[in-house]
Each structure stands twice: as structure tokens, then as C-alpha cells.
Scaffold this motif. Structure first.
Motif, PDB file in Angstrom:
ATOM      1  N   PHE A  91      38.019  11.729 -25.409  1.00 56.25           N
ATOM      2  CA  PHE A  91      37.369  10.982 -24.332  1.00 56.25           C
ATOM      3  C   PHE A  91      36.834  11.921 -23.250  1.00 56.25           C
ATOM      4  O   PHE A  91      35.743  11.706 -22.716  1.00 56.25           O
ATOM      5  N   GLU A  92      37.592  12.963 -22.910  1.00 54.35           N
ATOM      6  CA  GLU A  92      37.122  13.902 -21.888  1.00 54.35           C
ATOM      7  C   GLU A  92      35.845  14.602 -22.333  1.00 54.35           C
ATOM      8  O   GLU A  92      34.949  14.867 -21.525  1.00 54.35           O
ATOM      9  N   SER A  93      35.760  14.911 -23.621  1.00 50.45           N
ATOM     10  CA  SER A  93      34.549  15.544 -24.143  1.00 50.45           C
ATOM     11  C   SER A  93      33.347  14.616 -23.983  1.00 50.45           C
ATOM     12  O   SER A  93      32.265  15.032 -23.552  1.00 50.45           O
ATOM     13  N   PHE A  94      33.542  13.343 -24.314  1.00 50.36           N
ATOM     14  CA  PHE A  94      32.463  12.358 -24.168  1.00 50.36           C
ATOM     15  C   PHE A  94      32.090  12.190 -22.696  1.00 50.36           C
ATOM     16  O   PHE A  94      30.899  12.147 -22.342  1.00 50.36           O
ATOM     17  N   LEU A  95      33.098  12.097 -21.846  1.00 50.79           N
ATOM     18  CA  LEU A  95      32.853  11.929 -20.415  1.00 50.79           C
ATOM     19  C   LEU A  95      32.107  13.120 -19.836  1.00 50.79           C
ATOM     20  O   LEU A  95      31.207  12.961 -18.992  1.00 50.79           O
ATOM     21  N   SER A  96      32.457  14.322 -20.274  1.00 51.63           N
ATOM     22  CA  SER A  96      31.787  15.530 -19.783  1.00 51.63           C
ATOM     23  C   SER A  96      30.302  15.498 -20.111  1.00 51.63           C
ATOM     24  O   SER A  96      29.455  15.877 -19.288  1.00 51.63           O
ATOM     25  N   GLU A  97      29.978  15.047 -21.309  1.00 51.76           N
ATOM     26  CA  GLU A  97      28.583  15.004 -21.730  1.00 51.76           C
ATOM     27  C   GLU A  97      27.789  13.926 -21.000  1.00 51.76           C
ATOM     28  O   GLU A  97      26.586  14.071 -20.780  1.00 51.76           O
ATOM     29  N   HIS A  98      28.457  12.841 -20.611  1.00 50.21           N
ATOM     30  CA  HIS A  98      27.733  11.700 -20.061  1.00 50.21           C
ATOM     31  C   HIS A  98      27.811  11.571 -18.546  1.00 50.21           C
ATOM     32  O   HIS A  98      26.956  10.911 -17.943  1.00 50.21           O
ATOM     33  N   CYS A  99      28.834  12.155 -17.927  1.00 49.79           N
ATOM     34  CA  CYS A  99      28.881  12.062 -16.462  1.00 49.79           C
ATOM     35  C   CYS A  99      29.296  13.373 -15.807  1.00 49.79           C
ATOM     36  O   CYS A  99      29.581  13.400 -14.608  1.00 49.79           O
ATOM     37  N   GLU A 101      31.353  17.418 -16.038  1.00 50.73           N
ATOM     38  CA  GLU A 101      32.735  17.889 -16.094  1.00 50.73           C
ATOM     39  C   GLU A 101      33.498  17.611 -14.807  1.00 50.73           C
ATOM     40  O   GLU A 101      34.714  17.409 -14.831  1.00 50.73           O
ATOM     41  N   ASP A 102      32.801  17.604 -13.683  1.00 56.50           N
ATOM     42  CA  ASP A 102      33.483  17.356 -12.409  1.00 56.50           C
ATOM     43  C   ASP A 102      34.148  15.982 -12.409  1.00 56.50           C
ATOM     44  O   ASP A 102      35.286  15.832 -11.950  1.00 56.50           O
ATOM     45  N   ILE A 103      33.448  15.003 -12.936  1.00 54.69           N
ATOM     46  CA  ILE A 103      34.001  13.644 -12.977  1.00 54.69           C
ATOM     47  C   ILE A 103      34.968  13.485 -14.146  1.00 54.69           C
ATOM     48  O   ILE A 103      36.054  12.910 -14.005  1.00 54.69           O
ATOM     49  N   ALA A 104      34.604  14.015 -15.306  1.00 54.20           N
ATOM     50  CA  ALA A 104      35.460  13.875 -16.491  1.00 54.20           C
ATOM     51  C   ALA A 104      36.840  14.465 -16.258  1.00 54.20           C
ATOM     52  O   ALA A 104      37.855  13.903 -16.685  1.00 54.20           O
ATOM     53  N   GLY A 105      36.888  15.594 -15.560  1.00 58.51           N
ATOM     54  CA  GLY A 105      38.160  16.273 -15.344  1.00 58.51           C
ATOM     55  C   GLY A 105      39.104  15.549 -14.412  1.00 58.51           C
ATOM     56  O   GLY A 105      40.269  15.941 -14.269  1.00 58.51           O
ATOM     57  N   ARG A 106      38.625  14.480 -13.767  1.00 55.73           N
ATOM     58  CA  ARG A 106      39.464  13.731 -12.826  1.00 55.73           C
ATOM     59  C   ARG A 106      40.207  12.564 -13.489  1.00 55.73           C
ATOM     60  O   ARG A 106      41.033  11.915 -12.858  1.00 55.73           O
ATOM     61  N   LEU A 107      39.905  12.317 -14.755  1.00 53.10           N
ATOM     62  CA  LEU A 107      40.583  11.227 -15.471  1.00 53.10           C
ATOM     63  C   LEU A 107      42.090  11.435 -15.514  1.00 53.10           C
ATOM     64  O   LEU A 107      42.858  10.480 -15.438  1.00 53.10           O
ATOM     65  N   GLN A 108      42.509  12.679 -15.602  1.00 55.18           N
ATOM     66  CA  GLN A 108      43.927  12.966 -15.795  1.00 55.18           C
ATOM     67  C   GLN A 108      44.665  13.189 -14.474  1.00 55.18           C
ATOM     68  O   GLN A 108      45.809  13.634 -14.463  1.00 55.18           O
ATOM     69  N   THR A 109      44.049  12.844 -13.355  1.00 57.50           N
ATOM     70  CA  THR A 109      44.708  12.989 -12.053  1.00 57.50           C
ATOM     71  C   THR A 109      46.007  12.182 -12.016  1.00 57.50           C
ATOM     72  O   THR A 109      46.015  10.977 -12.261  1.00 57.50           O
ATOM     73  N   GLY A 110      47.112  12.851 -11.737  1.00 57.88           N
ATOM     74  CA  GLY A 110      48.402  12.173 -11.628  1.00 57.88           C
ATOM     75  C   GLY A 110      48.954  11.676 -12.947  1.00 57.88           C
ATOM     76  O   GLY A 110      49.871  10.846 -12.964  1.00 57.88           O
ATOM     77  N   ARG A 111      48.433  12.193 -14.047  1.00 61.00           N
ATOM     78  CA  ARG A 111      48.840  11.669 -15.353  1.00 61.00           C
ATOM     79  C   ARG A 111      49.014  12.805 -16.350  1.00 61.00           C
ATOM     80  O   ARG A 111      48.331  13.827 -16.271  1.00 61.00           O
ATOM     81  N   SER A 112      49.921  12.626 -17.281  1.00 59.62           N
ATOM     82  CA  SER A 112      50.144  13.570 -18.367  1.00 59.62           C
ATOM     83  C   SER A 112      49.871  12.858 -19.687  1.00 59.62           C
ATOM     84  O   SER A 112      49.846  11.626 -19.749  1.00 59.62           O
ATOM     85  N   ARG A 113      49.681  13.645 -20.729  1.00 57.69           N
ATOM     86  CA  ARG A 113      49.599  13.005 -22.037  1.00 57.69           C
ATOM     87  C   ARG A 113      50.920  12.320 -22.389  1.00 57.69           C
ATOM     88  O   ARG A 113      50.953  11.399 -23.204  1.00 57.69           O
ATOM     89  N   ASN A 114      52.010  12.771 -21.778  1.00 56.35           N
ATOM     90  CA  ASN A 114      53.309  12.168 -22.091  1.00 56.35           C
ATOM     91  C   ASN A 114      53.358  10.698 -21.699  1.00 56.35           C
ATOM     92  O   ASN A 114      53.699   9.829 -22.513  1.00 56.35           O
ATOM     93  N   ASP A 115      53.035  10.392 -20.440  1.00 51.81           N
ATOM     94  CA  ASP A 115      53.083   8.977 -20.045  1.00 51.81           C
ATOM     95  C   ASP A 115      51.884   8.210 -20.587  1.00 51.81           C
ATOM     96  O   ASP A 115      51.975   7.015 -20.877  1.00 51.81           O
TER      97      ASP A 115
END
Length: 500
Positions: A91-99, A101-115
Motif C-alpha cells: 500500500f505504501e508503494s501505491f500511495l507513494s506513486e499516487h500522492c 512519499e511525503d504523504i505515503a510515509g505518514r500512514l504508519q504514524t503511531g502504528r506498527s505492523r504488529n498492531d
């Protein structure tokens, strides 16, 4: 960054192709099956970030707009990167291409792959559980319907695969209905412990970001939180163990049911048969009618016995924070697929079952299966201890078999001989009365206890389980409505924030 599909070049460099082939790619089918759950988890997380000013409205709106675009594509339309087995990086790869990297990289704010992954797994299994609950309810309805129809159809009962006491086919089916009723109860309890929100646990100790965990739980239709941050991640997976245990028990019950029908459909028993459309024949023996549907259920039930040991073995890592389950095969999907197959097949088998009523009635009266009733009558009429009466009737049956006398020709003289030898007195019951005691229909009608095979009691049991099933149906409707309402609100809020 765009070429770093594993998010790790800065630390580790490129991935070894062997690891990509035998680890990453193996996870992609399971990710595709969970596509809807991944999109819902991401949308809920970003909506909460924007609502609490953790992510500014402009960036958050752009992020939500692209996430909604991903959801609209669906698993079939999404441009998957074949080398990656992580939905996050997909999803981050898709987001980077469409909006960007600055915005795509914020998806994981406060979140880990664990939760994130734990949240997805709970959402994914919650939906599967409701589906299986509905399928099992449908099976139980079919069983109840057939049990009422055959409430007074007498058939032989077996223990140790030998004639025991007669019962009715309706009584047998009601036993199965009560068994599956308990499976439904177990599913409801499991659902309560599954439909909890893991989001906000982050890697394992929570986060410094002021996340509103209760808000994301509400947006996803959860009924509470997995409170402890470490428990919320992928480390504490006991709900998966419980899920597999509950499904394994249900499959075992289905397997036993299928085995009964399988044996009774053989020529030697000829008590019933499955519909032609659920059977197969031989490539060389044209007369064969093989009960394929029942064999499929039996085989799936047999394999289900290995599900729980497989899951629990993965849970026994070096430490409780190991993640062996993440790297293993998708046992949950395989198990639920098997359950779905077995439930739908069994429902159709019961619905279309061909019952040989005359054979059942004929077999119920043979080979002294009502002898215990004679012992009861001796106790009732002559005040013998039951054990003495048991010995008298046992000796009588043995002598009758040795003399070649069938039940229909039962001799009160022979019963008197046994009574004199064991109890020191004759009973003088008479042939007609003795044969009435041994009659299967009289035996069934004499049953007076709650839960017995008396046809009136079978119908009462059917009414009881029908009432229970109505309560289950209401529970299912309420849970589905709660989820639908929550997800509708989630999409409404996501669209609102994406346009702001």
C-alpha cells in the motif's frame, strides 16, 4: 525510496532472492484474502489521526482519498508487487506513486505492523466467524426439520456397533442438533473475544502519539479493546488458538455425523442413502454409488485434528514475543475453507437425504434390542433388584438365541425357566404380554423422561432448539447490523475528510 519495496535498504541492503521466493511470495495469497480488512484498518487509523490533529487535514485528506481509491480497486484490481509479502509496503508503494512519499510515509504514524496485522487478523476472522455461524445455523434448521418429520420413525440404536436399544431417527437427529447448538454457543463466546481492537498497541509498548484507541475500535465495529499494548500486537495470539480449537471441535462433530450416515448408507445397513447428485461411481464398477459428499466431510474432519497442534506449536517459540505464526502457513484461511465446505455439504446431505423407513422399522425389532424393558417390567411387577432382573433376562436371551427363537417368537416359558434358575420363582407373564414388552414401538412409547426418544418428547426437544436458534439468529442479525453501521460511518467520515 520507491525502489525499496521492503523498507529496509538503508539498514540491510537488497533482499536475497531465495528469501523473496520462499518467504515473501508465499504470504501474498493470504494478504489478498484479507484485502478488505487491511483497507478498513488503514482508513480507521487515518480518520482517527485527522480527527485528533495528529495528521493535518490536507495531508490526511489526500491520504484518505488514495486509500479509498485502493479499496475501490479491490484485491483483483490492485497492482500487487509480486516480490513483497507485506500489505503495508504494498500500500505504501501505491500511495507513494499516487500522492507522493511525503504523504505515503505518514500512514504508519503511531502504528506498527504488529498492531496493524493483529487488527487485520481480528477483523478478517470476525467476518469469517459470522459466515460460519450462519452456515451452521442453516444446517441446524435442516436437522430440526428432518427430526420433526421422523420423530416417530423407529430405528435400531447401536453401541459398540452392536444392536443396543431402539430409538427414532428423529431422536438421533435431535442429538446432532443439540451438539451443533453447543458449537453455536462456543462460536458466540469466541466472537466476543475476537471482535476486539488491537490498533494503538504499536510495536509492543504503546506510542507517544495521543491515539484514540476507542475511536478506531468504534469505526471498525469492535466491541472493546485488547487493552495491554503488548497483548494487542501479534505476540499474544491465544484468540487464534481458541478459534482453531472451536472450529476443530465443530469439524469433529461434523465428521462423526458424516460417519454415521456413511456407515448406514452401506448395503449391509441400508438404512438410508444420500442423493445421487452428492455421490459418485466407479471407473470400472458401474453399479457403485459412492457417498462422495460424506467422504469429503469425513476427510476434512480428520485433517482438522491437526490444526490445533500446528497452531500451538508455532506459539511455543523461544520467547512469548516471537512471531512464528506470522511466518507460517495461513492455517486460519485453510481451516475456515474446510469448515465452509463441510457445513454446506452436510446441509445439502441432510436436506436431500433418502431415508429407508421400512428397513429402519424392521431392523429396530430384531435381536433383542428391547430386552432392558423386560428387565424393567420384572422389577416393576415383582420387586426384584434390577441386577437380578438383568441376570434373568440375560439368561432368557441366551437360551432363546441358542434355541433359534427370534424376538417375534419369544417364549414366556423360557423366561420362567431363567427366572426359576436365577431367582427361584416363575413369572407367568404369558407369551402375548412378553412379546408386547419386546415390541420396539411399545418400548419407545414407554420412555417418559426429559430428552427421551418418545416422539412427543422429540418434538418438544425440536421446539426447544428452534427457540434457541431464534435467539442465535437475533444475535447474528444484531452483530452484522452493528458492523455494517460502523463501516458505513467509517466510509462516510473518510469521504468527508478526504474532500475537506
Amino acid at each position: 525510496m520507491k525502489s525499496d519495496i521492503f523498507l529496509e535498504k538503508a539498514r540491510l541492503g537488497p533482499r536475497n532472492k531465495v528469501l523473496v521466493e520462499h518467504d515473501e511470495k508465499r504470504h501474498l495469497p493470504g494478504i489478498k484474502r484479507r484485502f478488505k480488512a487491511y483497507t478498513h484498518v488503514d482508513l480507521a487509523h487515518v480518520v482517527m489521526l485527522v480527527e485528533h490533529d495528529i495528521l493535518d487535514p490536507q495531508r490526511g485528506g489526500r491520504l484518505l482519498d488514495t486509500l479509498l481509491e485502493i479499496q475501490a480497486l479491490g484485491a483483483a484490481g490492485f497492482p500487487w508487487v509480486a516480490e513483497s509479502g507485506s500489505c503495508l509496503v504494498q500500500f505504501e508503494s501505491f500511495l507513494s506513486e499516487h500522492c507522493g512519499e511525503d504523504i505515503a510515509g505518514r500512514l504508519q504514524t503511531g502504528r506498527s505492523r504488529n498492531d496493524q496485522e493483529a487488527a487485520v487478523e481480528r477483523l478478517y476472522f470476525r467476518d469469517l466467524l459470522l459466515e460460519l455461524f450462519a452456515l451452521l445455523s442453516n444446517l441446524e434448521r435442516q436437522i430440526i426439520e428432518r427430526s420433526i418429520r421422523h420423530a416417530d420413525l423407529i430405528m435400531p440404536g447401536y453401541t459398540h456397533l452392536q444392536h443396543a436399544q431402539p430409538w427414532t431417527f428423529g431422536h438421533y437427529l435431535m442429538r446432532e442438533a443439540f451438539i451443533f447448538e453447543r458449537d453455536l454457543q462456543r462460536m458466540q463466546g469466541l466472537y466476543a473475544r475476537t471482535n476486539l481492537s488491537s490498533l494503538g498497541g504499536a510495536a509492543q509498548v504503546g506510542t507517544s502519539w495521543p491515539l484514540d484507541r476507542e475511536r478506531t475500535a468504534a469505526l471498525l465495529g469492535h466491541e472493546g479493546l485488547v487493552v495491554n499494548a503488548n497483548d494487542a500486537g501479534e505476540f499474544a495470539r491465544d484468540h487464534i488458538e481458541e478459534a482453531i480449537a472451536v472450529l476443530s471441535i465443530m469439524m469433529s462433530n461434523l465428521g462423526r455425523f458424516a460417519t454415521d450416515l456413511y456407515v448406514w448408507s452401506s448395503w449391509e445397513f441400508s438404512l438410508l442413502e444420500i442423493d445421487d447428485g452428492l455421490a459418485g461411481t466407479s471407473s470400472i464398477m458401474p453399479q457403485k454409488k459412492n457417498p462422495h459428499a460424506l467422504e469429503r466431510i469425513k476427510s476434512l474432519a480428520g485433517q482438522s485434528a491437526g490444526w490445533l497442534p500446528a497452531v500451538m506449536s508455532c506459539q511455543r517459540g523461544v520467547l512469548s514475543t516471537d512471531l512464528d505464526m506470522v511466518y507460517g502457513e495461513d492455517i486460519v484461511s485453510n481451516a475456515t475453507d474446510a469448515c465452509r465446505d463441510a457445513l454446506e455439504l452436510m446441509t445439502e446431505c441432510v436436506r436431500t437425504l433418502i431415508v429407508h423407513e421400512s428397513t429402519m422399522r424392521e431392523r429396530a425389532d430384531v435381536y433383542w434390542s428391547t430386552a432392558s424393558h423386560v428387565a424393567d417390567e420384572i422389577v416393576r411387577r415383582f420387586d426384584f433388584p434390577f441386577r437380578v432382573a438383568h441376570h434373568v433376562v440375560g439368561a432368557f436371551v441366551k437360551a432363546s438365541i441358542e434355541a433359534g427363537e427370534p424376538v417375534s417368537k419369544a417364549s414366556s416359558t423360557r423366561l420362567d425357566e431363567a427366572a426359576l434358575a436365577i431367582a427361584g420363582c416363575s413369572l407367568e407373564i404369558g407369551d402375548a404380554e412378553l412379546r408386547k414388552m419386546l415390541n420396539a414401538e411399545s418400548f419407545i412409547q414407554s420412555r417418559v423422561t426429559i430428552g427421551s426418544a418418545n416422539p412427543m418428547e422429540v418434538v418438544r426437544q425440536a421446539d426447544q432448539v428452534t427457540s434457541d436458534l431464534a435467539v442465535h439468529q437475533q444475535w447474528l442479525v444484531e452483530r452484522c447490523a452493528r458492523i455494517d453501521t460502523a463501516l458505513t460511518d467509517l466510509h462516510k467520515q473518510a469521504r468527508h475528510l478526504s474532500a475537506s
